[in-house]
Motif scaffolding. Structure first.
Motif, PDB file in Angstrom:
ATOM      1  N   SER A  84       0.837  -1.193   0.000  1.00  0.00           N
ATOM      2  CA  SER A  84       0.000   0.000   0.000  1.00  0.00           C
ATOM      3  C   SER A  84       0.875   1.247   0.000  1.00  0.00           C
ATOM      4  CB  SER A  84      -0.910   0.014   1.230  1.00  0.00           C
ATOM      5  OG  SER A  84      -1.538   1.269   1.357  1.00  0.00           O
ATOM      6  N   ILE A  85       0.907   1.951  -1.126  1.00  0.00           N
ATOM      7  CA  ILE A  85       1.725   3.151  -1.243  1.00  0.00           C
ATOM      8  C   ILE A  85       1.296   4.203  -0.209  1.00  0.00           C
ATOM      9  CG2 ILE A  85       2.394   5.057  -2.757  1.00  0.00           C
ATOM     10  CD1 ILE A  85       3.610   2.318  -3.460  1.00  0.00           C
ATOM     11  N   LYS A  86       0.009   4.388  -0.027  1.00  0.00           N
ATOM     12  CA  LYS A  86      -0.462   5.382   0.938  1.00  0.00           C
ATOM     13  C   LYS A  86      -0.013   5.034   2.351  1.00  0.00           C
ATOM     14  CE  LYS A  86      -4.296   6.991  -1.777  1.00  0.00           C
ATOM     15  NZ  LYS A  86      -5.720   7.195  -1.904  1.00  0.00           N
ATOM     16  N   GLN A  87      -0.086   3.763   2.719  1.00  0.00           N
ATOM     17  CA  GLN A  87       0.354   3.328   4.047  1.00  0.00           C
ATOM     18  C   GLN A  87       1.864   3.519   4.193  1.00  0.00           C
ATOM     19  OE1 GLN A  87      -0.007  -0.873   4.952  1.00  0.00           O
ATOM     20  NE2 GLN A  87      -0.379  -0.411   7.087  1.00  0.00           N
ATOM     21  N   ILE A  88       2.611   3.179   3.172  1.00  0.00           N
ATOM     22  CA  ILE A  88       4.069   3.344   3.197  1.00  0.00           C
ATOM     23  C   ILE A  88       4.424   4.816   3.407  1.00  0.00           C
ATOM     24  CG2 ILE A  88       6.139   3.258   1.745  1.00  0.00           C
ATOM     25  CD1 ILE A  88       4.854   0.721   0.452  1.00  0.00           C
ATOM     26  N   GLN A  89       3.796   5.700   2.656  1.00  0.00           N
ATOM     27  CA  GLN A  89       4.097   7.125   2.765  1.00  0.00           C
ATOM     28  C   GLN A  89       3.689   7.686   4.121  1.00  0.00           C
ATOM     29  OE1 GLN A  89       2.142   8.343  -0.884  1.00  0.00           O
ATOM     30  NE2 GLN A  89       4.130   8.708  -1.835  1.00  0.00           N
ATOM     31  N   GLU A 134      10.519   8.983  -7.801  1.00  0.00           N
ATOM     32  CA  GLU A 134      11.839   9.082  -8.419  1.00  0.00           C
ATOM     33  C   GLU A 134      12.494   7.719  -8.664  1.00  0.00           C
ATOM     34  OE1 GLU A 134      14.176  11.776  -6.055  1.00  0.00           O
ATOM     35  OE2 GLU A 134      12.600  13.299  -6.102  1.00  0.00           O
ATOM     36  N   ALA A 135      11.773   6.637  -8.398  1.00  0.00           N
ATOM     37  CA  ALA A 135      12.325   5.291  -8.610  1.00  0.00           C
ATOM     38  C   ALA A 135      12.746   5.128 -10.068  1.00  0.00           C
ATOM     39  CB  ALA A 135      11.291   4.236  -8.237  1.00  0.00           C
ATOM     40  N   ASN A 136      13.864   4.449 -10.280  1.00  0.00           N
ATOM     41  CA  ASN A 136      14.397   4.266 -11.627  1.00  0.00           C
ATOM     42  C   ASN A 136      14.233   2.852 -12.173  1.00  0.00           C
ATOM     43  OD1 ASN A 136      15.452   6.930 -12.034  1.00  0.00           O
ATOM     44  ND2 ASN A 136      17.021   6.422 -10.542  1.00  0.00           N
ATOM     45  N   HIS A 137      14.188   1.861 -11.299  1.00  0.00           N
ATOM     46  CA  HIS A 137      14.098   0.477 -11.764  1.00  0.00           C
ATOM     47  C   HIS A 137      12.763   0.267 -12.487  1.00  0.00           C
ATOM     48  CE1 HIS A 137      13.756  -3.876 -11.674  1.00  0.00           C
ATOM     49  NE2 HIS A 137      15.077  -3.899 -11.519  1.00  0.00           N
ATOM     50  N   LEU A 150       4.688   1.191  -8.936  1.00  0.00           N
ATOM     51  CA  LEU A 150       4.214   2.498  -8.481  1.00  0.00           C
ATOM     52  C   LEU A 150       3.105   3.036  -9.390  1.00  0.00           C
ATOM     53  CD1 LEU A 150       7.653   3.985  -7.485  1.00  0.00           C
ATOM     54  CD2 LEU A 150       5.826   3.300  -5.919  1.00  0.00           C
ATOM     55  N   GLU A 151       3.229   2.811 -10.676  1.00  0.00           N
ATOM     56  CA  GLU A 151       2.187   3.245 -11.618  1.00  0.00           C
ATOM     57  C   GLU A 151       0.890   2.502 -11.365  1.00  0.00           C
ATOM     58  OE1 GLU A 151       3.799   2.616 -15.505  1.00  0.00           O
ATOM     59  OE2 GLU A 151       5.381   4.111 -15.208  1.00  0.00           O
ATOM     60  N   LEU A 152       0.973   1.195 -11.143  1.00  0.00           N
ATOM     61  CA  LEU A 152      -0.223   0.388 -10.928  1.00  0.00           C
ATOM     62  C   LEU A 152      -0.860   0.655  -9.573  1.00  0.00           C
ATOM     63  CD1 LEU A 152       0.976  -3.007 -12.421  1.00  0.00           C
ATOM     64  CD2 LEU A 152      -0.674  -1.410 -13.412  1.00  0.00           C
TER      65      LEU A 152
END
Length: 49
Positions: free
Chosen positions: A5-10, A35-38, A45-47
């Motif tokens: 969960s991106i929101k939880q991580i942030q 800013e992730a490059n991989h 992150l997009e999904l």
């Protein structure tokens, strides 16, 4: 902590390690995830947004 969960991580984390195939491919400040490059990290992150 492990989360998809991106929101939880942030909200909780200061530093984030992005894993692909069990290996760390990115280490970023949680406010700089965009800013992730991989390629696999970028796709996740997009999904997730």
């Amino acid at each position: 902590m492990i989360s998809h969960s991106i929101k939880q991580i942030q909200r909780i984390a200061d530093v984030v390690c992005l894993l692909v195939g069990g290996e760390i491919v990115e280490v970023l400040n949680s406010n700089h995830l965009s800013e992730a490059n991989h390629p696999m990290a970028r796709r996740f992150l997009e999904l997730s947004s």
